[in-house]
Write a protein that holds these residues in place. Structure first.
Motif, PDB file in Angstrom:
ATOM      1  N   ILE A  57     -37.420  42.464  -8.356  1.00  0.00           N
ATOM      2  CA  ILE A  57     -35.779  42.285  -7.983  1.00  0.00           C
ATOM      3  C   ILE A  57     -35.476  43.400  -7.142  1.00  0.00           C
ATOM      4  O   ILE A  57     -34.980  43.064  -5.979  1.00  0.00           O
ATOM      5  CB  ILE A  57     -35.038  41.973  -9.084  1.00  0.00           C
ATOM      6  N   ALA A  58     -35.490  44.561  -7.451  1.00  0.00           N
ATOM      7  CA  ALA A  58     -35.436  45.954  -6.829  1.00  0.00           C
ATOM      8  C   ALA A  58     -35.805  45.748  -5.242  1.00  0.00           C
ATOM      9  O   ALA A  58     -35.132  46.027  -4.594  1.00  0.00           O
ATOM     10  CB  ALA A  58     -35.510  47.079  -7.631  1.00  0.00           C
ATOM     11  N   SER A  60     -37.010  43.429  -3.754  1.00  0.00           N
ATOM     12  CA  SER A  60     -36.380  42.424  -2.831  1.00  0.00           C
ATOM     13  C   SER A  60     -34.972  42.615  -2.207  1.00  0.00           C
ATOM     14  O   SER A  60     -34.517  42.487  -1.298  1.00  0.00           O
ATOM     15  CB  SER A  60     -36.191  41.135  -3.778  1.00  0.00           C
ATOM     16  N   GLN A  61     -34.275  43.419  -3.126  1.00  0.00           N
ATOM     17  CA  GLN A  61     -32.752  43.898  -2.755  1.00  0.00           C
ATOM     18  C   GLN A  61     -33.081  44.994  -1.753  1.00  0.00           C
ATOM     19  O   GLN A  61     -32.193  44.881  -0.639  1.00  0.00           O
ATOM     20  CB  GLN A  61     -31.941  44.416  -3.938  1.00  0.00           C
ATOM     21  N   SER A  64     -33.948  43.190   1.658  1.00  0.00           N
ATOM     22  CA  SER A  64     -32.638  42.629   2.243  1.00  0.00           C
ATOM     23  C   SER A  64     -31.710  43.585   2.637  1.00  0.00           C
ATOM     24  O   SER A  64     -31.397  43.382   3.817  1.00  0.00           O
ATOM     25  CB  SER A  64     -31.800  41.820   1.071  1.00  0.00           C
ATOM     26  N   ALA A  65     -31.595  44.741   2.174  1.00  0.00           N
ATOM     27  CA  ALA A  65     -30.804  45.785   2.597  1.00  0.00           C
ATOM     28  C   ALA A  65     -31.460  46.578   3.967  1.00  0.00           C
ATOM     29  O   ALA A  65     -30.775  46.503   4.883  1.00  0.00           O
ATOM     30  CB  ALA A  65     -30.706  46.941   1.725  1.00  0.00           C
ATOM     31  N   LYS A  68     -30.650  43.894   6.631  1.00  0.00           N
ATOM     32  CA  LYS A  68     -29.317  44.057   7.146  1.00  0.00           C
ATOM     33  C   LYS A  68     -29.021  45.303   7.998  1.00  0.00           C
ATOM     34  O   LYS A  68     -28.229  45.409   8.958  1.00  0.00           O
ATOM     35  CB  LYS A  68     -28.271  44.010   5.998  1.00  0.00           C
TER      36      LYS A  68
END
Length: 86
Positions: A57-58, A60-61, A64-65, A68
């Protein structure tokens, strides 16, 4: 002689009884230790699986960051190049 045999027999029976009780106690301790070991191993495996999931999960975040940030940087670069052209 018969008295001696009777005493020997009683001593053997008493020793066998003591050994039997000691064996039962040892088996009980082994069983308890095995259960504790199984619970500990299952707990460790569960924590490992949970931790791996949290890491995924981390990651993936973080990805994503990064996307961005790259998009924002691209917009800034585009805005800079537009300002230089005009």
């Amino acid at each position: 002689m018969i008295e001696r045999e009777r005493q020997d027999k009683e001593a053997v029976e008493a020793r066998n009884q003591l050994l039997s009780e000691a064996n039962k106690k040892a088996q009980r301790r082994i069983s308890i230790g095995f259960v504790v070991l199984v619970v500990a191993v299952l707990g460790a495996v569960s924590l490992g699986i949970f931790s791996r999931h949290q890491v995924d999960i981390a990651n993936s975040q973080v990805q994503s960051a990064k996307e961005k940030v790259n998009s924002a940087n691209a917009q800034v670069d585009e805005a800079k190049s537009d300002n230089f052209i005009t």
